[in-house]
Scaffold this active site. Sequence first.
Site, PDB file in Angstrom:
ATOM      1  N   GLU A   1      -3.056   2.098   3.021  1.00 13.14           N
ATOM      2  CA  GLU A   1      -4.288   0.750   3.035  1.00 13.14           C
ATOM      3  C   GLU A   1      -4.666   0.534   1.521  1.00 13.14           C
ATOM      4  O   GLU A   1      -5.625   1.102   1.290  1.00 13.14           O
ATOM      5  CB  GLU A   1      -5.326   1.437   3.935  1.00 13.14           C
ATOM      6  CG  GLU A   1      -4.999   1.645   5.317  1.00 13.14           C
ATOM      7  CD  GLU A   1      -4.600   0.227   6.258  1.00 13.14           C
ATOM      8  OE1 GLU A   1      -4.727  -0.880   5.821  1.00 13.14           O
ATOM      9  OE2 GLU A   1      -3.980   0.520   7.191  1.00 13.14           O
TER      10      GLU A   1
ATOM     11  N   CYS B   1     -12.644  -4.392   0.257  1.00 14.51           N
ATOM     12  CA  CYS B   1     -11.011  -4.627   0.097  1.00 14.51           C
ATOM     13  C   CYS B   1     -10.461  -5.721   0.564  1.00 14.51           C
ATOM     14  O   CYS B   1      -9.747  -6.523   0.052  1.00 14.51           O
ATOM     15  CB  CYS B   1     -10.047  -3.490   0.864  1.00 14.51           C
ATOM     16  SG  CYS B   1     -10.439  -3.257   2.552  1.00 14.51           S
TER      17      CYS B   1
HETATM   18  P1  NAD Z   1      -8.663   5.350  -5.817  1.00 11.43           P
HETATM   19  O1  NAD Z   1      -7.290   5.034  -5.395  1.00 11.43           O
HETATM   20  O2  NAD Z   1      -9.077   5.737  -7.072  1.00 11.43           O
HETATM   21  O3  NAD Z   1      -9.129   6.726  -4.858  1.00 11.43           O
HETATM   22  C1  NAD Z   1      -9.058   6.773  -3.428  1.00 11.43           C
HETATM   23  C2  NAD Z   1      -8.862   8.218  -3.215  1.00 11.43           C
HETATM   24  O4  NAD Z   1      -7.582   8.668  -3.732  1.00 11.43           O
HETATM   25  C3  NAD Z   1      -9.889   9.293  -3.562  1.00 11.43           C
HETATM   26  O5  NAD Z   1     -10.262  10.085  -2.619  1.00 11.43           O
HETATM   27  C4  NAD Z   1      -9.508   9.848  -4.503  1.00 11.43           C
HETATM   28  O6  NAD Z   1      -9.714  11.194  -4.882  1.00 11.43           O
HETATM   29  C5  NAD Z   1      -7.909  10.010  -4.356  1.00 11.43           C
HETATM   30  N1  NAD Z   1      -6.889  10.269  -5.503  1.00 11.43           N
HETATM   31  C6  NAD Z   1      -7.115   9.892  -6.667  1.00 11.43           C
HETATM   32  N2  NAD Z   1      -5.851  10.121  -7.454  1.00 11.43           N
HETATM   33  C7  NAD Z   1      -4.960  10.693  -6.510  1.00 11.43           C
HETATM   34  C8  NAD Z   1      -3.813  11.147  -6.554  1.00 11.43           C
HETATM   35  N3  NAD Z   1      -2.965  11.267  -7.647  1.00 11.43           N
HETATM   36  N4  NAD Z   1      -3.346  11.711  -5.320  1.00 11.43           N
HETATM   37  C9  NAD Z   1      -3.849  11.762  -4.173  1.00 11.43           C
HETATM   38  N5  NAD Z   1      -5.186  11.195  -4.071  1.00 11.43           N
HETATM   39  C10 NAD Z   1      -5.695  10.961  -5.283  1.00 11.43           C
HETATM   40  O7  NAD Z   1      -9.149   4.093  -4.926  1.00 11.43           O
HETATM   41  P2  NAD Z   1     -10.720   3.655  -5.262  1.00 11.43           P
HETATM   42  O8  NAD Z   1     -11.006   3.452  -6.579  1.00 11.43           O
HETATM   43  O9  NAD Z   1     -11.532   4.817  -4.790  1.00 11.43           O
HETATM   44  O10 NAD Z   1     -10.737   2.553  -4.013  1.00 11.43           O
HETATM   45  C11 NAD Z   1     -10.830   1.187  -4.599  1.00 11.43           C
HETATM   46  C12 NAD Z   1      -9.398   0.598  -3.746  1.00 11.43           C
HETATM   47  O11 NAD Z   1      -9.247   0.903  -2.457  1.00 11.43           O
HETATM   48  C13 NAD Z   1      -9.398  -1.067  -4.099  1.00 11.43           C
HETATM   49  O12 NAD Z   1      -8.124  -1.324  -4.507  1.00 11.43           O
HETATM   50  C14 NAD Z   1      -9.749  -1.324  -2.742  1.00 11.43           C
HETATM   51  O13 NAD Z   1      -9.031  -2.775  -2.225  1.00 11.43           O
HETATM   52  C15 NAD Z   1      -8.910  -0.495  -1.829  1.00 11.43           C
HETATM   53  N6  NAD Z   1      -9.388  -0.388  -0.444  1.00 11.43           N
HETATM   54  C16 NAD Z   1      -8.514  -0.695   0.510  1.00 11.43           C
HETATM   55  C17 NAD Z   1      -8.902  -0.709   1.858  1.00 11.43           C
HETATM   56  C18 NAD Z   1      -8.040  -0.878   3.151  1.00 11.43           C
HETATM   57  O14 NAD Z   1      -8.164  -0.873   4.002  1.00 11.43           O
HETATM   58  N7  NAD Z   1      -6.942  -1.624   2.636  1.00 11.43           N
HETATM   59  C19 NAD Z   1     -10.209  -0.094   2.131  1.00 11.43           C
HETATM   60  C20 NAD Z   1     -11.192   0.087   1.060  1.00 11.43           C
HETATM   61  C21 NAD Z   1     -10.580   0.059  -0.146  1.00 11.43           C
END
Ligand code: NAD
Length: 476
Positions: free
Chosen positions: A225, A259
């Site tokens: 997502e 998002c």
């Molecule tokens: P992010 O990718 O930085 O972090 C998300 C999660 O991933 C955190 O729990 C983080 O600890 C983990 N993470 C970080 N590095 C990782 C790795 N190498 N392996 C596994 N996990 C890892 O995202 P963010 O900044 O927290 O969120 C913002 C983004 O999320 C935006 O792009 C937004 O559009 C998207 N988003 C999408 C939806 C959807 O439903 N499609 C919903 C909310 C947010």
Amino acid sequence: MSIAHIADGEGQPIGETLSGLLRAMQAAHQRDGFADLALRRDRLGRIAAMVRQNQDAIVAAIDADFGGRSREETLLAEVFTTLSSARHAKGGVAKWMRPRRRAMDLAFKPARARLLPQPLGVAGIISPWNYPLLMALSPLVGALAAGNRAMVKPSEFTPRTSELLAEMIAENFAADEVAVVQGGIEVGAAFAALPFDHLLYTGSTNVGRKVMAAAAANLTPVTLELGGKSPAIIGADANMDAAVASIVRGKLFNAGQTCVAPDYVLVPHSHLDAFVAKALAVAAKYYPDLADNPDYSSIANQAQFDRLQAMIRDAETQGARILTAGTGGGHKLPLTIVLDSTDVMAVRREEIFGPVLPVVPYNDLDAAIAHVNGGDRPLALYVYDRDRANIDRVLGATISGGAVVNDCLIHAGVEALPFGGVGASGMGQYHGQDGFETFSKLKPVLYQSRLNGMWILNPPYGAKAKGLIKLLLKRP
Ligand code: NAD
């Protein structure tokens, strides 16, 4: 044992600790057999009850994590949405679990065909900071409805909410039923490398790539997502007042950190000035004062605030005009309209994820459609118009994770609609029955009849077998 604190290090590398936790869950899944209807409904009820009972604590934790998150926004977009997804699943799961009938090919009759939904086992869920409760619990609802156990890794950027989540889960679920694992990138990477039966990741597209690569090593199926640039297209025949009200509401909800927030707006040239004037006026009316306004949420952390400021500066230094509704203060950023933007600017290339709104004029609808199709496939697309033909043209000529006609955002709260991206905005889907199916194996089962003609095909192949094969090949 409090799983909440397992990531704090208990003398062994995090990967081993997490593997041990997963093995314990898998063993419990084997030992106890598939969760029946009563257990699934009970688990969903526990999710709803814990959220209902902890409403105030949830509001306070997210407010503290964001340094200012509107209470109403948290109640609507975290508490209400989570309750509604748990309620919808509790009400629907009996029907979703039932074996489904499939038509039988004439050649195999009178055998019968069914699909038997079964739990996959143990699901992994990785969630981001922007809706820290909903993004962790909504996928969990799907996983539990489908009869799985689950491990959840919430974001390190909302530590108070993650801690509260861990406490609530530890109080309401056995450690081998649902566990919350806290930590940052290192823990996230170790988590994504675990051999889950399914992994649902919500977050940025870049990290999504890493998660999918880690899952590939285990052949763990993933649902991603992700984010991206969701356009809003104002048609020439749109009700401008209603369209502006909706876009400003959708863009400024959670200060644009959604998002499915409209990332940028495509407006007919002839409507550009009117759109901008109305948008600034509506923003000022919704949020007359920004700095101390409890209705308006802050940018959640310094890094995000700096990123947005840099994006605005980048546009400005490359010749864009910047117009703001109010002045903000602290981490509150006003609606910032960007005019005369070009596609070399970050604001046009990257997901904005804040209250910054490029308004891009177009000459005719085909040009607007071509603009959308020239970029990555968006998570959502919004079209505002009164003319049915224009609406159908946009919907028919573009592809996106979802779409809303004459509004934005709200499709994400409708449990009967699947939610998920396409292309760079993600893969797979969840919510409601679609979430149940994502976390299930729909096992095809063929029930052979006592009376059947298979004996004709026993070797050695004689005249009867040859005759039957001839007959089968003759079918049109
Ligand atoms: P992010 O990718 O930085 O972090 C998300 C999660 O991933 C955190 O729990 C983080 O600890 C983990 N993470 C970080 N590095 C990782 C790795 N190498 N392996 C596994 N996990 C890892 O995202 P963010 O900044 O927290 O969120 C913002 C983004 O999320 C935006 O792009 C937004 O559009 C998207 N988003 C999408 C939806 C959807 O439903 N499609 C919903 C909310 C947010």
